[in-house]
Design a protein around this motif. Structure first.
Motif, PDB file in Angstrom:
ATOM      1  N   ARG A  32       0.111  17.121  -6.966  1.00 46.28           N
ATOM      2  CA  ARG A  32      -1.157  17.700  -6.537  1.00 46.28           C
ATOM      3  C   ARG A  32      -1.065  18.114  -5.072  1.00 46.28           C
ATOM      4  O   ARG A  32      -0.574  17.379  -4.236  1.00 46.28           O
ATOM      5  CB  ARG A  32      -2.281  16.690  -6.718  1.00 46.28           C
ATOM      6  CG  ARG A  32      -3.612  17.257  -6.345  1.00 46.28           C
ATOM      7  CD  ARG A  32      -4.727  16.319  -6.639  1.00 46.28           C
ATOM      8  NE  ARG A  32      -5.935  16.852  -6.034  1.00 46.28           N
ATOM      9  CZ  ARG A  32      -7.068  16.239  -6.007  1.00 46.28           C
ATOM     10  NH1 ARG A  32      -7.178  15.070  -6.554  1.00 46.28           N
ATOM     11  NH2 ARG A  32      -8.112  16.784  -5.432  1.00 46.28           N
TER      12      ARG A  32
ATOM     13  N   ALA B   1      -6.344  22.338   1.265  1.00 47.99           N
ATOM     14  CA  ALA B   1      -7.723  22.523   0.797  1.00 47.99           C
ATOM     15  C   ALA B   1      -7.899  23.843   0.037  1.00 47.99           C
ATOM     16  O   ALA B   1      -8.571  23.885  -0.991  1.00 47.99           O
ATOM     17  CB  ALA B   1      -8.677  22.454   1.982  1.00 47.99           C
ATOM     18  N   ALA B   2      -7.303  24.919   0.542  1.00 47.77           N
ATOM     19  CA  ALA B   2      -7.451  26.225  -0.112  1.00 47.77           C
ATOM     20  C   ALA B   2      -6.851  26.195  -1.516  1.00 47.77           C
ATOM     21  O   ALA B   2      -7.420  26.747  -2.462  1.00 47.77           O
ATOM     22  CB  ALA B   2      -6.791  27.313   0.732  1.00 47.77           C
ATOM     23  N   THR B   3      -5.718  25.549  -1.654  1.00 47.73           N
ATOM     24  CA  THR B   3      -5.071  25.450  -2.968  1.00 47.73           C
ATOM     25  C   THR B   3      -5.923  24.617  -3.911  1.00 47.73           C
ATOM     26  O   THR B   3      -6.094  24.963  -5.086  1.00 47.73           O
ATOM     27  CB  THR B   3      -3.669  24.811  -2.828  1.00 47.73           C
ATOM     28  OG1 THR B   3      -2.912  25.580  -1.895  1.00 47.73           O
ATOM     29  CG2 THR B   3      -2.947  24.761  -4.153  1.00 47.73           C
ATOM     30  N   LEU B   4      -6.476  23.522  -3.402  1.00 47.41           N
ATOM     31  CA  LEU B   4      -7.350  22.684  -4.232  1.00 47.41           C
ATOM     32  C   LEU B   4      -8.579  23.461  -4.692  1.00 47.41           C
ATOM     33  O   LEU B   4      -8.990  23.361  -5.851  1.00 47.41           O
ATOM     34  CB  LEU B   4      -7.776  21.432  -3.454  1.00 47.41           C
ATOM     35  CG  LEU B   4      -6.686  20.399  -3.182  1.00 47.41           C
ATOM     36  CD1 LEU B   4      -7.199  19.307  -2.265  1.00 47.41           C
ATOM     37  CD2 LEU B   4      -6.176  19.815  -4.478  1.00 47.41           C
ATOM     38  N   GLU B   5      -9.163  24.256  -3.800  1.00 47.42           N
ATOM     39  CA  GLU B   5     -10.332  25.068  -4.138  1.00 47.42           C
ATOM     40  C   GLU B   5      -9.978  26.091  -5.216  1.00 47.42           C
ATOM     41  O   GLU B   5     -10.734  26.305  -6.162  1.00 47.42           O
ATOM     42  CB  GLU B   5     -10.873  25.771  -2.884  1.00 47.42           C
ATOM     43  CG  GLU B   5     -12.131  26.571  -3.100  1.00 47.42           C
ATOM     44  CD  GLU B   5     -13.333  25.706  -3.461  1.00 47.42           C
ATOM     45  OE1 GLU B   5     -14.208  26.215  -4.185  1.00 47.42           O
ATOM     46  OE2 GLU B   5     -13.384  24.539  -3.040  1.00 47.42           O
ATOM     47  N   GLU B   6      -8.808  26.715  -5.060  1.00 47.33           N
ATOM     48  CA  GLU B   6      -8.343  27.698  -6.034  1.00 47.33           C
ATOM     49  C   GLU B   6      -8.142  27.038  -7.402  1.00 47.33           C
ATOM     50  O   GLU B   6      -8.526  27.590  -8.437  1.00 47.33           O
ATOM     51  CB  GLU B   6      -7.020  28.303  -5.534  1.00 47.33           C
ATOM     52  CG  GLU B   6      -6.511  29.454  -6.348  1.00 47.33           C
ATOM     53  CD  GLU B   6      -5.235  30.012  -5.728  1.00 47.33           C
ATOM     54  OE1 GLU B   6      -4.218  30.025  -6.446  1.00 47.33           O
ATOM     55  OE2 GLU B   6      -5.258  30.402  -4.550  1.00 47.33           O
ATOM     56  N   GLN B   7      -7.540  25.836  -7.403  1.00 47.96           N
ATOM     57  CA  GLN B   7      -7.330  25.118  -8.656  1.00 47.96           C
ATOM     58  C   GLN B   7      -8.659  24.734  -9.303  1.00 47.96           C
ATOM     59  O   GLN B   7      -8.813  24.813 -10.519  1.00 47.96           O
ATOM     60  CB  GLN B   7      -6.486  23.860  -8.411  1.00 47.96           C
ATOM     61  CG  GLN B   7      -5.046  24.155  -8.066  1.00 47.96           C
ATOM     62  CD  GLN B   7      -4.283  22.906  -7.635  1.00 47.96           C
ATOM     63  OE1 GLN B   7      -4.856  21.895  -7.274  1.00 47.96           O
ATOM     64  NE2 GLN B   7      -2.958  23.007  -7.679  1.00 47.96           N
ATOM     65  N   LEU B   8      -9.626  24.359  -8.484  1.00 52.92           N
ATOM     66  CA  LEU B   8     -10.949  24.011  -9.001  1.00 52.92           C
ATOM     67  C   LEU B   8     -11.596  25.228  -9.655  1.00 52.92           C
ATOM     68  O   LEU B   8     -12.113  25.143 -10.777  1.00 52.92           O
ATOM     69  CB  LEU B   8     -11.836  23.474  -7.878  1.00 52.92           C
ATOM     70  CG  LEU B   8     -13.294  23.215  -8.249  1.00 52.92           C
ATOM     71  CD1 LEU B   8     -13.403  22.143  -9.324  1.00 52.92           C
ATOM     72  CD2 LEU B   8     -14.080  22.827  -7.008  1.00 52.92           C
ATOM     73  N   GLN B   9     -11.575  26.382  -8.966  1.00 51.56           N
ATOM     74  CA  GLN B   9     -12.167  27.608  -9.514  1.00 51.56           C
ATOM     75  C   GLN B   9     -11.490  27.994 -10.828  1.00 51.56           C
ATOM     76  O   GLN B   9     -12.152  28.356 -11.793  1.00 51.56           O
ATOM     77  CB  GLN B   9     -12.061  28.757  -8.504  1.00 51.56           C
ATOM     78  CG  GLN B   9     -13.003  28.628  -7.337  1.00 51.56           C
ATOM     79  CD  GLN B   9     -14.459  28.551  -7.782  1.00 51.56           C
ATOM     80  OE1 GLN B   9     -14.881  29.199  -8.723  1.00 51.56           O
ATOM     81  NE2 GLN B   9     -15.217  27.706  -7.097  1.00 51.56           N
ATOM     82  N   SER B  10     -10.164  27.895 -10.842  1.00 54.33           N
ATOM     83  CA  SER B  10      -9.412  28.235 -12.048  1.00 54.33           C
ATOM     84  C   SER B  10      -9.800  27.310 -13.198  1.00 54.33           C
ATOM     85  O   SER B  10     -10.002  27.748 -14.335  1.00 54.33           O
ATOM     86  CB  SER B  10      -7.913  28.122 -11.762  1.00 54.33           C
ATOM     87  OG  SER B  10      -7.175  28.286 -12.937  1.00 54.33           O
TER      88      SER B  10
END
Length: 163
Positions: free
Chosen positions: A103, A107-116
């Motif tokens: 994981r 933060a940006a990657t986590l946000e992108e994963q959340l949106q996806s």
């Protein structure tokens, strides 16, 4: 009776009796303070250290091994009681133990994963239920706010201008 008034032959016996009574109380009190201030992880280290100390101590008494077993029993039961005490400080869960392997920390990657993930789950697997209420005995006129206001206005006109 103080130490100075004891018969010399009873000094060692009284000392051992005092140790047997007060040592468990002192250990319990010290370990309880440690648990309140440092938490369970530190308590585990103390337990391991004390058990190792007892096991490695050479006792030149005929019942030395039995004495060691009783000492270890004292350490383990005292620490168990302290762990169960409500004032003991319990350690916070380590975040590393909860993290999913691989994981991202960005933060940006986590946000992108959340949106996806949200997009992949839409529409939801359980669509909203359509609820229909049937009232027996025929239909009734449902009156909205505009209709209520219109009727009130008409009624007030009739009251002002009776026929």
């Amino acid at each position: 009776m103080s130490v100075h008034t004891l018969h010399p032959e009873r000094v060692d016996e009284t000392r051992m009796h005092a140790y047997s009574i007060f040592a468990p109380l002192l250990i319990h009190s010290l370990v309880q303070r440690l648990a309140r201030s440092q938490g369970m992880r530190e308590l585990d280290k103390v337990e391991t250290s004390l058990v190792r100390l007892v096991e490695e101590t050479v006792v030149a008494a005929p019942d030395g091994e039995a004495m060691k077993e009783f000492a270890i029993e004292l350490v383990v039961s005292t620490l168990r009681n302290v762990r169960d005490h409500p004032d003991a400080k319990h350690d916070l869960e380590e975040i590393d133990d909860r993290r999913t392997a691989g994981r991202s920390e960005i933060a940006a990657t986590l946000e992108e994963q959340l949106q996806s993930g949200l997009e992949d789950s839409f529409p939801a697997s359980d669509p909203p239920a359509v609820v229909s209420t049937a009232i027996t005995g025929g239909s009734k006129n449902i009156v909205g706010t505009d209709e209520v206001l219109r009727r009130k206005k008409a009624a007030s006109k009739r009251e002002r201008h009776p026929k």
